[in-house]
Design a protein around this motif. Structure first.
Motif, mmCIF file in Angstrom:
data_model
loop_
_atom_site.group_PDB
_atom_site.id
_atom_site.type_symbol
_atom_site.label_atom_id
_atom_site.label_comp_id
_atom_site.label_asym_id
_atom_site.label_seq_id
_atom_site.Cartn_x
_atom_site.Cartn_y
_atom_site.Cartn_z
ATOM 1 N N LEU A 191 0.829 -1.203 0.000
ATOM 2 C CA LEU A 191 0.000 0.000 0.000
ATOM 3 C C LEU A 191 0.864 1.256 0.000
ATOM 4 O O LEU A 191 0.549 2.240 -0.677
ATOM 5 N N ILE A 192 1.953 1.238 0.762
ATOM 6 C CA ILE A 192 2.850 2.396 0.818
ATOM 7 C C ILE A 192 3.444 2.676 -0.555
ATOM 8 O O ILE A 192 3.447 3.819 -1.037
ATOM 9 N N LEU A 193 3.958 1.638 -1.216
ATOM 10 C CA LEU A 193 4.570 1.807 -2.539
ATOM 11 C C LEU A 193 3.563 2.347 -3.549
ATOM 12 O O LEU A 193 3.891 3.208 -4.374
ATOM 13 N N LYS A 194 2.330 1.857 -3.489
ATOM 14 C CA LYS A 194 1.313 2.315 -4.432
ATOM 15 C C LYS A 194 0.955 3.787 -4.237
ATOM 16 O O LYS A 194 0.553 4.468 -5.188
ATOM 17 N N MET A 195 1.093 4.284 -2.999
ATOM 18 C CA MET A 195 0.682 5.651 -2.711
ATOM 19 C C MET A 195 1.809 6.675 -2.834
ATOM 20 O O MET A 195 1.559 7.882 -2.771
#
Length: 245
Positions: A191-195
């Motif tokens: 989720l962090i990488l996607k955001m």
């Protein structure tokens, strides 16, 4: 990396929230956390904490020569015990209880902002605010209001830069407390990488907006959206509590 429609909605929320925080100094946690929580509770609190910290890194690097580190130091030191307390709360509380706590804390922050409650900006008040910010930031990802209330009478740029310095050091403390207290699963790396694109684009957009808007004209919108989101999360906590009874 593939994005689902829900991912794109979350990315839009992150981008808009980063724009607000990069412009006025507060808003990412207040705006993004409750909305992302409604999309997927996995965003709370780890990904929201990390994304907010990334913005602080960028702001501090650009404003490092104008920061008053000595003034904000008491709040940074006090965030450590506050983060520890927040981590214990997070790993020991039921989800519906967390919703009640999160919604109530957010509503309180909005009410205090509307009432324009303020105290003197000094070492003692910064220590108390840093401790409270550690608790709220670790447990709910909304650690901004306690510290931002102290800076409400400062200039927009001073508040933004010093709050960013506070989160630059304080946020890793919160993440460390989560890790040490068994909350490592709350840090969803995917989720962090996607955001991350939302952080980059949001900061870039904020720089463009600074050329047009010089005042905190986004504040009423932040308070309104935060209040609505808090009420929704509170309702989820109430219904969850009734179901568990």
């Amino acid at each position: 990396m593939l994005y689902t429609p829900i991912d794109l909605l979350a990315l839009l929320i992150v981008t808009c929230s980063i724009v607000v925080q990069a412009w006025v100094g507060i808003g990412f946690g207040l705006l993004a956390a409750p909305l992302l929580y409604l999309i997927d509770p996995a965003y709370m609190p780890g990904p929201v904490l990390v994304l907010g910290w990334m913005l602080s890194v960028v702001v501090v690097l650009k404003q490092r020569h104008t920061l008053n580190w000595r003034r904000v130091l008491p709040a940074i030191v006090a965030r450590l015990p506050g983060s520890w307390c927040g981590a214990l709360l997070l790993v020991s509380i039921a989800p519906w209880q967390l919703s009640l706590f999160f919604g109530g804390a957010l509503l309180l922050a909005v009410w205090l902002s509307v009432r324009r409650y303020s105290v003197a900006l000094n070492g003692y008040s910064l220590t108390v605010a840093g401790f409270l910010s550690g608790i709220l930031g670790t447990a709910t990802s909304v650690g901004g209001p306690p510290i931002a209330l102290l800076y409400q009478h400062e200039s927009r740029l001073t508040a933004r830069n010093e709050i960013a310095a506070f989160f630059l050091i304080g946020t890793p403390l919160s993440i460390s407390m989560l890790w040490l207290n068994g909350g490592s699963e709350l840090l969803d790396g995917v989720l962090i990488l996607k955001m991350i694109p939302g952080v980059i684009v949001g900061f870039w957009l904020s720089r463009r907006l600074e050329r047009v808007f010089q005042k905190d004209s986004a504040r009423p919108a932040i308070l309104f959206i935060s209040a609505i989101s808090a009420l929704v999360v509170l309702w989820q906590g109430i219904t969850g509590g009734l179901a568990a009874a």
